[in-house]
Motif scaffolding. Structure first.
Motif, PDB file in Angstrom:
ATOM      1  N   GLY A 120      69.247  14.818  51.019  1.00  0.00           N
ATOM      2  CA  GLY A 120      68.400  14.365  49.909  1.00  0.00           C
ATOM      3  C   GLY A 120      69.109  14.507  48.577  1.00  0.00           C
ATOM      4  O   GLY A 120      69.093  13.600  47.752  1.00  0.00           O
ATOM      5  N   ILE A 121      69.749  15.655  48.410  1.00  0.00           N
ATOM      6  CA  ILE A 121      70.492  15.895  47.161  1.00  0.00           C
ATOM      7  C   ILE A 121      71.645  14.914  47.045  1.00  0.00           C
ATOM      8  O   ILE A 121      71.901  14.355  45.979  1.00  0.00           O
ATOM      9  N   ARG A 122      72.324  14.689  48.202  1.00  0.00           N
ATOM     10  CA  ARG A 122      73.448  13.755  48.186  1.00  0.00           C
ATOM     11  C   ARG A 122      72.981  12.358  47.800  1.00  0.00           C
ATOM     12  O   ARG A 122      73.589  11.666  47.003  1.00  0.00           O
ATOM     13  N   ARG A 123      71.845  11.951  48.384  1.00  0.00           N
ATOM     14  CA  ARG A 123      71.300  10.624  48.076  1.00  0.00           C
ATOM     15  C   ARG A 123      70.934  10.525  46.605  1.00  0.00           C
ATOM     16  O   ARG A 123      71.170   9.520  45.951  1.00  0.00           O
ATOM     17  N   PHE A 124      70.331  11.619  46.095  1.00  0.00           N
ATOM     18  CA  PHE A 124      69.929  11.629  44.697  1.00  0.00           C
ATOM     19  C   PHE A 124      71.150  11.474  43.793  1.00  0.00           C
ATOM     20  O   PHE A 124      71.145  10.673  42.855  1.00  0.00           O
ATOM     21  N   CYS A 125      72.208  12.236  44.087  1.00  0.00           N
ATOM     22  CA  CYS A 125      73.414  12.190  43.255  1.00  0.00           C
ATOM     23  C   CYS A 125      74.064  10.808  43.319  1.00  0.00           C
ATOM     24  O   CYS A 125      74.461  10.262  42.290  1.00  0.00           O
ATOM     25  N   SER A 126      74.155  10.255  44.533  1.00  0.00           N
ATOM     26  CA  SER A 126      74.802   8.946  44.642  1.00  0.00           C
ATOM     27  C   SER A 126      73.956   7.876  43.961  1.00  0.00           C
ATOM     28  O   SER A 126      74.475   6.961  43.335  1.00  0.00           O
ATOM     29  N   GLY A 127      72.627   8.017  44.089  1.00  0.00           N
ATOM     30  CA  GLY A 127      71.731   7.077  43.419  1.00  0.00           C
ATOM     31  C   GLY A 127      71.852   7.164  41.917  1.00  0.00           C
ATOM     32  O   GLY A 127      71.887   6.149  41.213  1.00  0.00           O
ATOM     33  N   LEU A 128      71.946   8.392  41.432  1.00  0.00           N
ATOM     34  CA  LEU A 128      72.077   8.613  39.989  1.00  0.00           C
ATOM     35  C   LEU A 128      73.388   8.017  39.478  1.00  0.00           C
ATOM     36  O   LEU A 128      73.420   7.361  38.437  1.00  0.00           O
ATOM     37  N   TRP A 129      74.433   8.228  40.266  1.00  0.00           N
ATOM     38  CA  TRP A 129      75.730   7.683  39.868  1.00  0.00           C
ATOM     39  C   TRP A 129      75.692   6.152  39.848  1.00  0.00           C
ATOM     40  O   TRP A 129      76.254   5.506  38.963  1.00  0.00           O
ATOM     41  N   THR A 130      75.003   5.588  40.837  1.00  0.00           N
ATOM     42  CA  THR A 130      74.868   4.135  40.880  1.00  0.00           C
ATOM     43  C   THR A 130      74.149   3.620  39.645  1.00  0.00           C
ATOM     44  O   THR A 130      74.530   2.604  39.064  1.00  0.00           O
ATOM     45  N   LYS A 131      73.101   4.359  39.245  1.00  0.00           N
ATOM     46  CA  LYS A 131      72.350   3.945  38.055  1.00  0.00           C
ATOM     47  C   LYS A 131      73.232   4.015  36.814  1.00  0.00           C
ATOM     48  O   LYS A 131      73.145   3.166  35.930  1.00  0.00           O
ATOM     49  N   ILE A 132      74.059   5.052  36.751  1.00  0.00           N
ATOM     50  CA  ILE A 132      74.966   5.170  35.604  1.00  0.00           C
ATOM     51  C   ILE A 132      75.932   3.989  35.578  1.00  0.00           C
ATOM     52  O   ILE A 132      76.182   3.399  34.521  1.00  0.00           O
ATOM     53  N   GLU A 133      76.417   3.621  36.768  1.00  0.00           N
ATOM     54  CA  GLU A 133      77.324   2.469  36.849  1.00  0.00           C
ATOM     55  C   GLU A 133      76.607   1.197  36.399  1.00  0.00           C
ATOM     56  O   GLU A 133      77.177   0.377  35.686  1.00  0.00           O
ATOM     57  N   ASP A 134      75.373   1.048  36.848  1.00  0.00           N
ATOM     58  CA  ASP A 134      74.580  -0.120  36.449  1.00  0.00           C
ATOM     59  C   ASP A 134      74.432  -0.172  34.940  1.00  0.00           C
ATOM     60  O   ASP A 134      74.585  -1.208  34.303  1.00  0.00           O
ATOM     61  N   PHE A 135      74.120   1.007  34.383  1.00  0.00           N
ATOM     62  CA  PHE A 135      73.915   1.101  32.950  1.00  0.00           C
ATOM     63  C   PHE A 135      75.189   0.718  32.210  1.00  0.00           C
ATOM     64  O   PHE A 135      75.162  -0.036  31.240  1.00  0.00           O
ATOM     65  N   LEU A 136      76.324   1.218  32.697  1.00  0.00           N
ATOM     66  CA  LEU A 136      77.597   0.910  32.050  1.00  0.00           C
ATOM     67  C   LEU A 136      77.910  -0.582  32.152  1.00  0.00           C
ATOM     68  O   LEU A 136      78.411  -1.175  31.209  1.00  0.00           O
ATOM     69  N   SER A 137      77.601  -1.157  33.306  1.00  0.00           N
ATOM     70  CA  SER A 137      77.887  -2.586  33.471  1.00  0.00           C
ATOM     71  C   SER A 137      77.001  -3.419  32.552  1.00  0.00           C
ATOM     72  O   SER A 137      77.426  -4.441  32.034  1.00  0.00           O
ATOM     73  N   MET A 138      75.766  -2.954  32.352  1.00  0.00           N
ATOM     74  CA  MET A 138      74.872  -3.681  31.446  1.00  0.00           C
ATOM     75  C   MET A 138      75.373  -3.576  30.010  1.00  0.00           C
ATOM     76  O   MET A 138      75.313  -4.516  29.240  1.00  0.00           O
ATOM     77  N   SER A 139      75.904  -2.411  29.654  1.00  0.00           N
ATOM     78  CA  SER A 139      76.438  -2.221  28.314  1.00  0.00           C
ATOM     79  C   SER A 139      77.624  -3.139  28.084  1.00  0.00           C
ATOM     80  O   SER A 139      77.764  -3.736  27.022  1.00  0.00           O
ATOM     81  N   GLU A 140      78.457  -3.263  29.112  1.00  0.00           N
ATOM     82  CA  GLU A 140      79.638  -4.125  28.998  1.00  0.00           C
ATOM     83  C   GLU A 140      79.245  -5.573  28.810  1.00  0.00           C
ATOM     84  O   GLU A 140      79.889  -6.317  28.097  1.00  0.00           O
ATOM     85  N   SER A 141      78.167  -5.961  29.484  1.00  0.00           N
ATOM     86  CA  SER A 141      77.772  -7.372  29.395  1.00  0.00           C
ATOM     87  C   SER A 141      77.101  -7.685  28.060  1.00  0.00           C
ATOM     88  O   SER A 141      76.804  -8.835  27.775  1.00  0.00           O
ATOM     89  N   GLY A 142      76.846  -6.681  27.239  1.00  0.00           N
ATOM     90  CA  GLY A 142      76.335  -6.915  25.887  1.00  0.00           C
ATOM     91  C   GLY A 142      74.857  -7.162  25.813  1.00  0.00           C
ATOM     92  O   GLY A 142      74.363  -7.765  24.862  1.00  0.00           O
ATOM     93  N   ARG A 143      74.124  -6.727  26.804  1.00  0.00           N
ATOM     94  CA  ARG A 143      72.674  -6.909  26.754  1.00  0.00           C
ATOM     95  C   ARG A 143      72.073  -5.980  25.715  1.00  0.00           C
ATOM     96  O   ARG A 143      72.541  -4.857  25.523  1.00  0.00           O
ATOM     97  N   GLU A 144      70.991  -6.436  25.103  1.00  0.00           N
ATOM     98  CA  GLU A 144      70.352  -5.604  24.093  1.00  0.00           C
ATOM     99  C   GLU A 144      69.248  -4.769  24.731  1.00  0.00           C
ATOM    100  O   GLU A 144      68.079  -5.111  24.706  1.00  0.00           O
ATOM    101  N   ILE A 145      69.644  -3.689  25.329  1.00  0.00           N
ATOM    102  CA  ILE A 145      68.687  -2.784  25.969  1.00  0.00           C
ATOM    103  C   ILE A 145      68.919  -1.402  25.395  1.00  0.00           C
ATOM    104  O   ILE A 145      70.060  -0.999  25.183  1.00  0.00           O
ATOM    105  N   SER A 146      67.820  -0.710  25.148  1.00  0.00           N
ATOM    106  CA  SER A 146      67.970   0.645  24.639  1.00  0.00           C
ATOM    107  C   SER A 146      68.605   1.503  25.731  1.00  0.00           C
ATOM    108  O   SER A 146      67.997   1.728  26.781  1.00  0.00           O
ATOM    109  N   PRO A 147      69.797   1.981  25.517  1.00  0.00           N
ATOM    110  CA  PRO A 147      70.521   2.679  26.580  1.00  0.00           C
ATOM    111  C   PRO A 147      69.833   3.959  27.026  1.00  0.00           C
ATOM    112  O   PRO A 147      69.742   4.231  28.228  1.00  0.00           O
TER     113      PRO A 147
END
Lengths: 75, 131
Positions: B71-98
């Motif tokens: 469960g912890i492993r899934r949580f950490c990997s999920g969290l990391w995935t979300k961070i990656e998603d967030f970074l990719s959204m930032s790169e694409s220049g979307r106007e979202i409150s980070p």
């Protein structure tokens, strides 16, 4: 060290033919992957033109992602 | 864009998201904008990855068998995935409150990872059979 060489050397196999065989169905895989890539690009290009900015798979909207992956599953 | 194969059934949203992530991963890895620019080997790998992913019903390769550690492993990997998603959204220049996106994603992931029923939380145990 020589003893070790003596033990290991007879076990090495000499390759008789070149190029080395990679995968039997490589050409088929290449063809299919080409088709897959064309499909991905078609989706990305269409949406990019429509929205007037360069889009990547992760920047597609949820519906577009579903369309893209559903198409890829059908290939 | 509508589907090119209208007869093909729609995949679930979660599968579509993860499938898109696989494609994105390859494009980023080879620093290209379009799949046609990928080298031949990468294209075949992408094809194999997607095939494997879709044939397994969009399941991750190692789902885990349960338990606290997985469960912890899934949580950490999920969290990391979300961070990656967030970074990719930032790169694409979307106007979202980070900050808001990050907090929302983290909370959503935490609620999925920690699967405790409300009646159990008061007692602080997972097992309700023990009494």
């Amino acid at each position: 060290m020589r003893e070790l060489d003596h033990i290991l050397l007879p076990q090495t196999e000499e390759t008789s033919e070149f190029p080395l065989p990679v995968a039997e169905d490589w050409d088929e895989l290449v063809q299919k992957s080409q088709k897959l890539c064309e499909l991905i690009d078609k989706h990305l290009d269409f949406e990019s033109k429509l929205q007037g900015r360069e889009l990547r798979p992760m920047t597609l909207c949820p519906e577009q992602k579903v369309s893209l992956i559903s198409d890829l599953a059908a290939v | 864009m509508k589907k090119l194969f209208p007869d093909a059934p729609d995949v679930p949203q979660s599968v579509a998201n993860r499938g898109s992530k696989i494609v994105e991963k390859y494009l980023r890895l080879h620093r290209v904008e379009r799949a046609k620019d990928l080298p031949e080997e990468a294209r075949v790998r992408l094809y194999r990855d997607l095939r494997f992913f879709l044939e397994s019903g969009g399941q991750p390769p190692d789902p885990g068998t349960g338990g606290t550690m997985s469960g912890i492993r899934r949580f950490c990997s999920g969290l990391w995935t979300k961070i990656e998603d967030f970074l990719s959204m930032s790169e694409s220049g979307r106007e979202i409150s980070p900050v808001s996106i990050f907090v929302l994603c983290a909370c959503a992931e935490a609620s999925h990872a920690v699967n405790i029923r409300p009646d159990c939380t008061r007692r602080g145990v997972h097992d309700t059979d023990g009494g």
